[in-house]
Design a protein around this motif. Structure first.
Motif, mmCIF file in Angstrom:
data_model
loop_
_atom_site.group_PDB
_atom_site.id
_atom_site.type_symbol
_atom_site.label_atom_id
_atom_site.label_comp_id
_atom_site.label_asym_id
_atom_site.label_seq_id
_atom_site.Cartn_x
_atom_site.Cartn_y
_atom_site.Cartn_z
ATOM 1 N N ASN A 159 0.817 -1.211 0.000
ATOM 2 C CA ASN A 159 0.000 0.000 0.000
ATOM 3 C C ASN A 159 0.850 1.260 0.000
ATOM 4 N N GLU A 160 2.002 1.238 0.677
ATOM 5 C CA GLU A 160 2.775 2.457 0.884
ATOM 6 C C GLU A 160 3.972 2.596 -0.049
ATOM 7 N N ALA A 161 4.504 1.494 -0.548
ATOM 8 C CA ALA A 161 5.697 1.575 -1.387
ATOM 9 C C ALA A 161 5.371 2.208 -2.741
ATOM 10 N N SER A 162 6.385 2.814 -3.343
ATOM 11 C CA SER A 162 6.255 3.380 -4.690
ATOM 12 C C SER A 162 6.768 2.372 -5.716
ATOM 13 N N VAL A 163 6.218 2.483 -6.931
ATOM 14 C CA VAL A 163 6.602 1.572 -8.004
ATOM 15 C C VAL A 163 7.003 2.390 -9.222
ATOM 16 N N GLN A 164 8.197 2.136 -9.718
ATOM 17 C CA GLN A 164 8.676 2.764 -10.955
ATOM 18 C C GLN A 164 8.625 1.706 -12.049
ATOM 19 N N MET A 165 7.788 1.922 -13.070
ATOM 20 C CA MET A 165 7.601 0.922 -14.124
ATOM 21 C C MET A 165 8.085 1.445 -15.469
ATOM 22 N N GLN A 166 9.043 0.739 -16.050
ATOM 23 C CA GLN A 166 9.465 1.012 -17.419
ATOM 24 C C GLN A 166 8.942 -0.130 -18.282
ATOM 25 N N ASN A 188 6.569 10.545 -20.310
ATOM 26 C CA ASN A 188 7.070 10.231 -21.651
ATOM 27 C C ASN A 188 6.549 8.893 -22.177
ATOM 28 N N VAL A 189 5.235 8.732 -22.108
ATOM 29 C CA VAL A 189 4.619 7.566 -22.725
ATOM 30 C C VAL A 189 4.537 7.821 -24.231
ATOM 31 N N SER A 190 5.101 6.937 -25.013
ATOM 32 C CA SER A 190 5.063 7.084 -26.468
ATOM 33 C C SER A 190 4.478 5.818 -27.079
ATOM 34 N N LEU A 191 3.744 5.992 -28.170
ATOM 35 C CA LEU A 191 3.130 4.847 -28.832
ATOM 36 C C LEU A 191 2.790 5.208 -30.268
ATOM 37 N N SER A 192 2.547 4.177 -31.058
ATOM 38 C CA SER A 192 2.089 4.344 -32.436
ATOM 39 C C SER A 192 0.611 4.001 -32.493
ATOM 40 N N HIS A 193 -0.157 4.898 -33.105
ATOM 41 C CA HIS A 193 -1.599 4.682 -33.196
ATOM 42 C C HIS A 193 -2.146 5.441 -34.391
ATOM 43 N N ALA A 194 -3.098 4.830 -35.077
ATOM 44 C CA ALA A 194 -3.789 5.448 -36.211
ATOM 45 C C ALA A 194 -2.800 5.956 -37.256
ATOM 46 N N GLY A 195 -1.714 5.224 -37.444
ATOM 47 C CA GLY A 195 -0.719 5.602 -38.443
ATOM 48 C C GLY A 195 0.209 6.708 -38.010
ATOM 49 N N VAL A 214 4.544 0.508 -27.653
ATOM 50 C CA VAL A 214 4.308 1.364 -26.493
ATOM 51 C C VAL A 214 5.559 1.371 -25.611
ATOM 52 N N ARG A 215 6.043 2.563 -25.307
ATOM 53 C CA ARG A 215 7.163 2.740 -24.389
ATOM 54 C C ARG A 215 6.714 3.714 -23.314
ATOM 55 N N SER A 216 6.846 3.334 -22.060
ATOM 56 C CA SER A 216 6.328 4.213 -21.018
ATOM 57 C C SER A 216 7.161 4.121 -19.757
ATOM 58 N N ILE A 245 2.616 11.083 -27.826
ATOM 59 C CA ILE A 245 3.501 11.216 -26.678
ATOM 60 C C ILE A 245 2.700 11.872 -25.560
ATOM 61 N N MET A 246 2.764 11.283 -24.357
ATOM 62 C CA MET A 246 1.883 11.721 -23.282
ATOM 63 C C MET A 246 2.656 11.893 -21.982
ATOM 64 N N ASN A 247 2.329 12.961 -21.264
ATOM 65 C CA ASN A 247 2.833 13.198 -19.918
ATOM 66 C C ASN A 247 1.675 13.678 -19.052
ATOM 67 N N GLY A 248 1.749 13.403 -17.765
ATOM 68 C CA GLY A 248 0.684 13.876 -16.885
ATOM 69 C C GLY A 248 0.651 13.104 -15.595
ATOM 70 N N ASN A 249 -0.482 13.176 -14.907
ATOM 71 C CA ASN A 249 -0.627 12.444 -13.661
ATOM 72 C C ASN A 249 -2.101 12.186 -13.375
ATOM 73 N N ILE A 250 -2.348 11.155 -12.558
ATOM 74 C CA ILE A 250 -3.683 10.805 -12.087
ATOM 75 C C ILE A 250 -3.657 10.884 -10.569
#
Length: 514
Positions: free
Chosen positions: A262-269, A300-307, A285-287, A311-316
């Motif tokens: 519950n408390e630990a942080s996770v860094q996911m590549q 720096n989420v990057s992906l190929s879509h719809a040709g 997809v690279r994120s 590239i996406m950055n942000g937070n939830i």
């Protein structure tokens, strides 16, 4: 009620020294235990057999004392909560601040640890575990001195459910390597629904932080997959469900594990070949995601879509009852028809993927509220969309066909080609604010501005010169073409909400334009 009989244990002891002096004598003892129950430090080991020794002179030059004392248990076999194990040697040294060290071996079905975990974090329905660990730690659990584990735990063919997220996994293969204070998770393969993941990770200073401050713990994950269905993992969009508090020694480890998760942080590549979510399909997809108690950081989420590429950055932010989302997205060279299809026409019904053609570029800065299932809350989105549409076309778009039928019956409004179109729209919940813009098309030029409402609130003013743009298609001077486009008769139209909920168009300016 009589206590159960305890099998006699052969014991031998020797005491050497002057008992009348105030100095401790030399004490050595040995014993044998067969098929008994051992209770020590709140733990119970059943079906226990071993040989034991005690001495208060570990080091010949340091005298007879508790600090120089040791207890040794050898060739131990027993069961801990039904799990069979063996240990060739276990020692407890320095009885003032005792330290336990031993090498433990075990092979058992994973179902047997469900009672230890207390049905709070993981529930195993099948699979096996092989344990080979050298363990050294303070004897008393409240002692915060450093702990060390060397060895590994091998998990094979496991099926389990991660209970706080109600997330099932199957065909789990994993190896946990303990190196002193650190934990390395290697060769992990799992399946969930239509997704398969290959993972490696590490937690530095794991043993110390596990017992002292899990909030400082960082799990560094590297994840790869040929295909991921995001629908299987949407439970991570919501807040983690807390386990019910449990009591008793059996769940002490489970409570600590639950606290860590519950408390630990996770860094996911992540490197994912294909990602699917409803109608949305992305490749390459690279994120880089960071999961914390407060929410999810998207880096720096990057992906190929719809040709094209995104590239996406942000937070939830997951601290409130509703998840608050902020996203900065860059879209380059995307097929607008496929883009609208993948995102369900962005929540509006007037313009859909069947009506659109062209190559879309945009820079979007938006915020909004998102439910735990990943759906955006209606009328919550705010922000701006700075876009460019190249080689665009409107196919069978009803509002434009109405204009054609009303004012230009001799022009083909069913297939309208567009010159490069650019603008910056402002999203405000249920509406889009359109700054003054010119639309150059194959059938007419339109000068418009106003507000478009996804469900209601449409209020758009349009000026439409009756001059046919085809008369000016061979004029290459932009200034002259702009001047010619407004020659002749110009009609004013007003688009607004009708009583039936559909957009209506009438002649004349609206009051704001006047």
């Amino acid at each position: 009620m009589r206590a159960p009989a305890v099998p006699p244990a052969p014991v031998a002891a020797s005491i050497r020294g002057n008992l009348k002096s105030r100095k401790d004598p030399l004490i050595n003892a040995s014993w044998q235990v067969q098929n008994s129950t051992l209770v020590a430090n709140g733990e119970t080991i059943t079906d226990c057999s071993f040989s034991g020794k005690f001495t208060n002179e570990v080091n010949k030059s340091q005298g007879f004392s508790d600090i120089n004392s040791a207890i040794g248990l050898y060739d131990m076999k027993g069961k801990w909560y039904g799990i069979p194990f063996s240990a060739d040697s276990i020692t407890i040294t320095n009885l003032n601040t005792p330290v336990l060290a031993g090498k433990f071996l075990a092979d058992f079905p994973l179902k047997q640890i469900n009672s230890i975990l207390g049905n709070e974090t993981f529930y195993f329905s099948q699979g096996t575990a092989h344990v080979n660990l050298l363990y050294k730690a303070p004897y008393f659990s409240k002692d915060q001195s450093q702990r060390y584990i060397n060895g590994n735990v091998q998990v094979k063919n496991a099926s389990m459910n991660y209970l706080p997220r109600n997330l099932p996994f199957k065909n789990v293969q994993a190896r946990l390597d303990f190196c002193g204070q650190d934990l390395f998770l290697r060769d992990i393969n799992v399946q969930s629904g239509g997704s398969s993941l290959q993972m490696d990770g590490s937690i530095k200073n794991f043993l110390n932080l596990f017992y002292t401050d899990p909030r400082k713990m960082l799990l560094d994950w590297h994840i790869a997959s040929p295909q991921v269905n995001l629908g299987q993992f949407m439970s991570f969009m919501g807040r983690r469900k807390s386990s019910k508090p449990s009591t008793g020694n059996i769940n002490r480890f489970s409570r600590q594990l639950d606290r860590m998760l519950n408390e630990a942080s996770v860094q996911m590549q992540m490197k994912l070949n294909k990602v699917i979510y409803k109608k949305f399909v992305a490749q390459n997809v690279r994120s880089n995601l960071t999961l914390k108690q407060q929410g999810i950081s998207i880096n720096n989420v990057s992906l190929s879509h719809a040709g094209g590429t995104l590239i996406m950055n942000g937070n939830i932010d997951q601290t409130g009852k509703i998840n608050m989302v902020k996203l900065n997205t860059s879209i380059r060279d995307a097929n607008i028809q496929q883009l609208f299809y993948a995102f369900n026409n962005f929540g509006q019904k007037t313009l859909n993927e069947k009506n659109l053609r062209g190559t879309f570029n945009a820079d979007c800065k938006v915020s909004g509220s998102m439910r735990d299932n990943g759906d955006m809350v209606p009328r919550s989105v705010r922000g701006t969309v700075d876009f460019t549409l190249k080689n665009g076309a409107l196919i069978n778009f009803e509002p434009m066909e109405k204009i054609g039928n009303f004012a230009f019956p001799n022009r083909d409004f069913s297939n309208i080609t567009l010159k490069t179109l650019s603008n910056t729209f402002t999203l405000e919940g249920n509406t889009v604010t359109i700054p003054p813009m010119q639309i150059e098309s194959s059938v007419l030029n339109i000068f418009l501005q106003g507000i478009y409402g996804f469900s209601q609130g449409t209020d758009i003013s349009m000026q439409i010169p009756l001059r046919n743009p085809k008369k000016d298609e061979f004029i290459f001077d932009d200034a002259e073409k702009q001047q010619r486009s407004k020659r002749g008769i110009v009609i004013n139209l007003h688009a607004f909400d009708g009583e039936d909920g559909k957009v209506k168009i009438k002649l004349g300016k609206d009051k704001k334009t006047e």
